[in-house]
Design a protein around this motif. Structure first.
Motif, PDB file in Angstrom:
ATOM      1  N   VAL A 270      26.552  28.473  43.097  1.00 56.86           N
ATOM      2  CA  VAL A 270      27.575  29.054  43.969  1.00 56.86           C
ATOM      3  C   VAL A 270      27.539  30.565  43.804  1.00 56.86           C
ATOM      4  O   VAL A 270      27.726  31.075  42.700  1.00 56.86           O
ATOM      5  CB  VAL A 270      28.986  28.535  43.623  1.00 56.86           C
ATOM      6  N   THR A 271      27.303  31.288  44.872  1.00 55.46           N
ATOM      7  CA  THR A 271      27.208  32.739  44.752  1.00 55.46           C
ATOM      8  C   THR A 271      28.580  33.360  44.544  1.00 55.46           C
ATOM      9  O   THR A 271      29.612  32.797  44.934  1.00 55.46           O
ATOM     10  CB  THR A 271      26.570  33.362  46.010  1.00 55.46           C
ATOM     11  N   VAL A 272      28.588  34.529  43.937  1.00 54.48           N
ATOM     12  CA  VAL A 272      29.836  35.260  43.723  1.00 54.48           C
ATOM     13  C   VAL A 272      30.476  35.610  45.061  1.00 54.48           C
ATOM     14  O   VAL A 272      31.694  35.502  45.236  1.00 54.48           O
ATOM     15  CB  VAL A 272      29.576  36.531  42.881  1.00 54.48           C
ATOM     16  N   LEU A 273      29.651  36.022  46.037  1.00 56.80           N
ATOM     17  CA  LEU A 273      30.195  36.381  47.348  1.00 56.80           C
ATOM     18  C   LEU A 273      30.873  35.189  48.009  1.00 56.80           C
ATOM     19  O   LEU A 273      31.938  35.334  48.634  1.00 56.80           O
ATOM     20  CB  LEU A 273      29.090  36.924  48.252  1.00 56.80           C
ATOM     21  N   SER A 274      30.302  33.995  47.878  1.00 59.94           N
ATOM     22  CA  SER A 274      30.920  32.818  48.491  1.00 59.94           C
ATOM     23  C   SER A 274      32.236  32.481  47.802  1.00 59.94           C
ATOM     24  O   SER A 274      33.200  32.052  48.454  1.00 59.94           O
ATOM     25  CB  SER A 274      29.969  31.620  48.444  1.00 59.94           C
ATOM     26  N   GLN A 275      32.333  32.692  46.477  1.00 60.74           N
ATOM     27  CA  GLN A 275      33.597  32.466  45.768  1.00 60.74           C
ATOM     28  C   GLN A 275      34.666  33.446  46.230  1.00 60.74           C
ATOM     29  O   GLN A 275      35.822  33.071  46.457  1.00 60.74           O
ATOM     30  CB  GLN A 275      33.387  32.605  44.260  1.00 60.74           C
TER      31      GLN A 275
ATOM     32  N   ALA B 284      25.414  41.209  49.075  1.00 57.90           N
ATOM     33  CA  ALA B 284      25.340  39.785  48.757  1.00 57.90           C
ATOM     34  C   ALA B 284      24.857  39.527  47.338  1.00 57.90           C
ATOM     35  O   ALA B 284      25.167  38.480  46.750  1.00 57.90           O
ATOM     36  CB  ALA B 284      24.423  39.075  49.751  1.00 57.90           C
ATOM     37  N   TYR B 285      24.064  40.472  46.755  1.00 55.37           N
ATOM     38  CA  TYR B 285      23.544  40.216  45.409  1.00 55.37           C
ATOM     39  C   TYR B 285      23.843  41.316  44.400  1.00 55.37           C
ATOM     40  O   TYR B 285      23.718  41.098  43.192  1.00 55.37           O
ATOM     41  CB  TYR B 285      22.031  39.947  45.452  1.00 55.37           C
ATOM     42  N   GLY B 286      24.248  42.527  44.853  1.00 55.60           N
ATOM     43  CA  GLY B 286      24.548  43.609  43.920  1.00 55.60           C
ATOM     44  C   GLY B 286      25.712  43.307  42.990  1.00 55.60           C
ATOM     45  O   GLY B 286      25.577  43.348  41.751  1.00 55.60           O
ATOM     46  N   PRO B 287      26.921  42.970  43.527  1.00 60.47           N
ATOM     47  CA  PRO B 287      28.041  42.631  42.654  1.00 60.47           C
ATOM     48  C   PRO B 287      27.749  41.437  41.747  1.00 60.47           C
ATOM     49  O   PRO B 287      28.170  41.406  40.583  1.00 60.47           O
ATOM     50  CB  PRO B 287      29.170  42.311  43.643  1.00 60.47           C
ATOM     51  N   GLU B 288      27.023  40.452  42.273  1.00 59.66           N
ATOM     52  CA  GLU B 288      26.684  39.280  41.456  1.00 59.66           C
ATOM     53  C   GLU B 288      25.782  39.673  40.291  1.00 59.66           C
ATOM     54  O   GLU B 288      25.930  39.147  39.179  1.00 59.66           O
ATOM     55  CB  GLU B 288      26.000  38.219  42.318  1.00 59.66           C
ATOM     56  N   ALA B 289      24.854  40.607  40.519  1.00 63.65           N
ATOM     57  CA  ALA B 289      23.970  41.062  39.445  1.00 63.65           C
ATOM     58  C   ALA B 289      24.772  41.699  38.312  1.00 63.65           C
ATOM     59  O   ALA B 289      24.431  41.550  37.132  1.00 63.65           O
ATOM     60  CB  ALA B 289      22.952  42.058  40.001  1.00 63.65           C
TER      61      ALA B 289
ATOM     62  N   LEU C 294      29.976  52.976  54.395  1.00 63.35           N
ATOM     63  CA  LEU C 294      30.153  51.530  54.557  1.00 63.35           C
ATOM     64  C   LEU C 294      29.764  50.764  53.300  1.00 63.35           C
ATOM     65  O   LEU C 294      30.488  49.866  52.844  1.00 63.35           O
ATOM     66  CB  LEU C 294      29.311  51.035  55.739  1.00 63.35           C
ATOM     67  N   LEU C 295      28.609  51.120  52.725  1.00 63.13           N
ATOM     68  CA  LEU C 295      28.134  50.409  51.535  1.00 63.13           C
ATOM     69  C   LEU C 295      29.095  50.618  50.364  1.00 63.13           C
ATOM     70  O   LEU C 295      29.412  49.665  49.633  1.00 63.13           O
ATOM     71  CB  LEU C 295      26.730  50.891  51.166  1.00 63.13           C
ATOM     72  N   GLY C 296      29.579  51.844  50.171  1.00 64.22           N
ATOM     73  CA  GLY C 296      30.519  52.115  49.084  1.00 64.22           C
ATOM     74  C   GLY C 296      31.797  51.316  49.218  1.00 64.22           C
ATOM     75  O   GLY C 296      32.301  50.733  48.241  1.00 64.22           O
ATOM     76  N   VAL C 297      32.364  51.267  50.422  1.00 67.86           N
ATOM     77  CA  VAL C 297      33.596  50.510  50.655  1.00 67.86           C
ATOM     78  C   VAL C 297      33.383  49.028  50.378  1.00 67.86           C
ATOM     79  O   VAL C 297      34.212  48.368  49.734  1.00 67.86           O
ATOM     80  CB  VAL C 297      34.088  50.731  52.105  1.00 67.86           C
ATOM     81  N   MET C 298      32.255  48.483  50.848  1.00 70.79           N
ATOM     82  CA  MET C 298      32.007  47.052  50.655  1.00 70.79           C
ATOM     83  C   MET C 298      31.793  46.701  49.183  1.00 70.79           C
ATOM     84  O   MET C 298      32.338  45.710  48.680  1.00 70.79           O
ATOM     85  CB  MET C 298      30.811  46.617  51.500  1.00 70.79           C
ATOM     86  N   LEU C 299      31.019  47.513  48.468  1.00 70.33           N
ATOM     87  CA  LEU C 299      30.767  47.232  47.053  1.00 70.33           C
ATOM     88  C   LEU C 299      32.057  47.300  46.235  1.00 70.33           C
ATOM     89  O   LEU C 299      32.352  46.400  45.427  1.00 70.33           O
ATOM     90  CB  LEU C 299      29.742  48.215  46.491  1.00 70.33           C
ATOM     91  N   LEU C 300      32.830  48.365  46.430  1.00 67.78           N
ATOM     92  CA  LEU C 300      34.082  48.511  45.672  1.00 67.78           C
ATOM     93  C   LEU C 300      35.092  47.431  46.059  1.00 67.78           C
ATOM     94  O   LEU C 300      35.804  46.894  45.195  1.00 67.78           O
ATOM     95  CB  LEU C 300      34.671  49.901  45.903  1.00 67.78           C
ATOM     96  N   GLY C 301      35.166  47.107  47.349  1.00 72.62           N
ATOM     97  CA  GLY C 301      36.105  46.076  47.788  1.00 72.62           C
ATOM     98  C   GLY C 301      35.807  44.726  47.171  1.00 72.62           C
ATOM     99  O   GLY C 301      36.716  44.039  46.679  1.00 72.62           O
ATOM    100  N   ILE C 302      34.530  44.336  47.173  1.00 73.54           N
ATOM    101  CA  ILE C 302      34.146  43.053  46.569  1.00 73.54           C
ATOM    102  C   ILE C 302      34.411  43.072  45.067  1.00 73.54           C
ATOM    103  O   ILE C 302      34.890  42.078  44.493  1.00 73.54           O
ATOM    104  CB  ILE C 302      32.657  42.748  46.844  1.00 73.54           C
TER     105      ILE C 302
END
Length: 441
Positions: free
Chosen positions: A276-281, A38-43, A253-261
């Motif tokens: 507006v969070t990146v995940l919500s966009q 929820a916050y890693g890709p946004e960071a 699981l974490l690797g797939v989710m981070l790369l997918g996002i």
């Protein structure tokens, strides 16, 4: 002739009932890492956006570098689990291979990270809730303390019981994120219009320092990877095998989710937008703004609030190990009913509550402190495992030592970058707290 059978409720088998399965281990010990999506890709995006489109084009490469580090750490902690089945993670490795002082630094870094994880997770979950319902904003601190009390109460019933309660929210969250990724990859365009970003002003020059800062920021997604290795004794027999399976499942699981996002951020040209969070966009672009969107948002709020459970699973086990080695009061080694270390749970709840009160439950005040301690522990663990392989020299030890050496190099560099970039934002508190904790122990 009468044969007396040993019932599962008696003796040692009864205690096994209150320990973790592989799925239970993921639910109890990996919520911190899972919620970081929820916050890693946004960071990462927030840092790269200051260089405009040229910077944002590196979101996937930076995330890929973090995923490589995640893979190295996952394989390394799988080895740590086998080599140190009594738990303790970085502390156990450092104590055996690097000496007393290094082990205490590792222990101090883990304690700081566990306490901060509770405070950050609770504050982040409440922040997501107050964003959806602004009327609750004046009650932020009370909501934080209420969530903390709830999670503490659940953990006082036993780690296995807490795991069973958290399996469903974890499964819903992971399923929702994977659905967003799958739907987004198959779409040729966004399902609904995403928020247009404001025009960037005063764009910074793109360069290696910006990439390093983005990498360091994104590494916040890796906090929690070590929690399973710290809590091996909490698993059912065979403990090592179950803990290793849980560690590999978490890393995958974490690797797939981070790369997918990250891929969807590039595909839909997502930019950071205030409020507006990146995940919500990304979710809006992949699923639209209907039921699927609200399911992802709600499951994220719940999991962020429950991510504190990772610390409640790991710190009490670490504390009892430190108490056994005469580095903490011996009460931390006392087990209550249901295999609960009450004093470790209580210490964690009280210190996290104090942090929340001091910061008034403000997530942005806590986050800059988050990743420093854990990367100190990561690095010590990797260096310790290199010495472990060199000393014991089992079959294939050179390859294993090379893997850990690469991990030490990467996590050491990340620790330096994170500390340097976050020092003025409150990171100095961690730099001071670590030697104070070491001296106290």
């Amino acid at each position: 002739m009468t044969t007396t059978l040993i019932r599962p409720e008696n003796g040692t088998d009864r205690s096994e009932r209150h320990r973790l399965s592989v799925i239970g281990g993921l639910a109890a010990l990996s919520l911190d890492a899972m919620a970081s999506v929820a916050y890693g890709p946004e960071a990462i995006v927030i840092v790269l956006a200051v260089a405009g489109g040229a910077g944002l084009g590196f979101t996937v490469p930076v995330t890929l570098a973090i995923a490589v580090l995640l893979g190295v750490l996952t394989l390394s902690y799988r080895q740590v689990i086998a080599a140190f089945p009594d738990g303790g993670g970085a502390y156990g490795v450092s104590r055996t291979n690097l000496g007393r002082r290094a082990s205490l630094v590792a222990a101090a870094s883990l304690i700081v990270d566990y306490v901060l994880n509770v405070a950050v997770s609770v504050a982040a979950g409440v922040a997501a809730l107050t964003s959806a319902f602004p009327g609750l904003l004046p009650y932020t601190l009370w909501l934080c303390l209420g969530v903390l009390a709830l999670v503490t109460g659940v953990n006082l019933r036993g780690i296995a019981e807490s795991a069973r309660m958290f399996v469903v929210p974890t499964a819903i969250y992971v399923g929702a994120i994977l659905t967003v990724i799958a739907a987004g990859l198959f779409r040729s365009g966004p399902a609904a219009a995403v928020v247009a970003p404001d025009h960037a002003q005063n764009l910074q020059t793109f360069g290696i320092l910006l990439l390093l800062k983005a990498f360091a920021n994104g590494c916040a997604a890796l906090t929690g990877v070590e929690a399973i290795a710290n809590a091996v004794p909490s698993f059912r027999r065979p403990r090592v095998r179950r803990a290793q399976h849980a560690e590999i499942a978490l890393g995958g699981l974490l690797g797939v989710m981070l790369l997918g996002i990250a891929v969807l951020i590039g595909k839909f040209a997502i930019h950071p937008v205030d409020g507006v969070t990146v995940l919500s966009q990304v979710t809006t672009a992949a699923l639209g703004d209907g039921f699927g969107f609200y399911l992802v948002q709600f499951s994220t709020v719940v999991l962020l609030a429950l991510a504190a459970n990772t610390s409640f699973g790991g710190l009490p086990v670490l504390a009892q190990l430190l108490a056994k080695h005469n580095k903490l009061p011996h009460v931390f080694a006392l087990r209550a009913e249901r295999q609960v270390y009450h004093y470790g749970v209580g210490f964690l709840a009280i210190t996290a509550a104090l942090l929340l009160v001091i910061t008034d439950g403000d997530m942005n005040t806590l986050v800059p402190l988050f990743a420093i301690g854990v990367f100190v522990g990561f690095t010590l663990s990797q260096v310790g495992m290199v010495w472990h392989w060199r000393r014991n020299r089992p079959s294939g030890w050179r390859g294993k030592a090379t893997l850990n050496g690469l991990g030490a190099l990467l996590t050491g560099a990340a620790a330096i970058v994170v500390t340097t970039t976050k020092f003025g934002e409150g990171g100095w508190l961690i730099v001071v707290a670590l030697p104070v904790l070491v001296a106290a122990m």
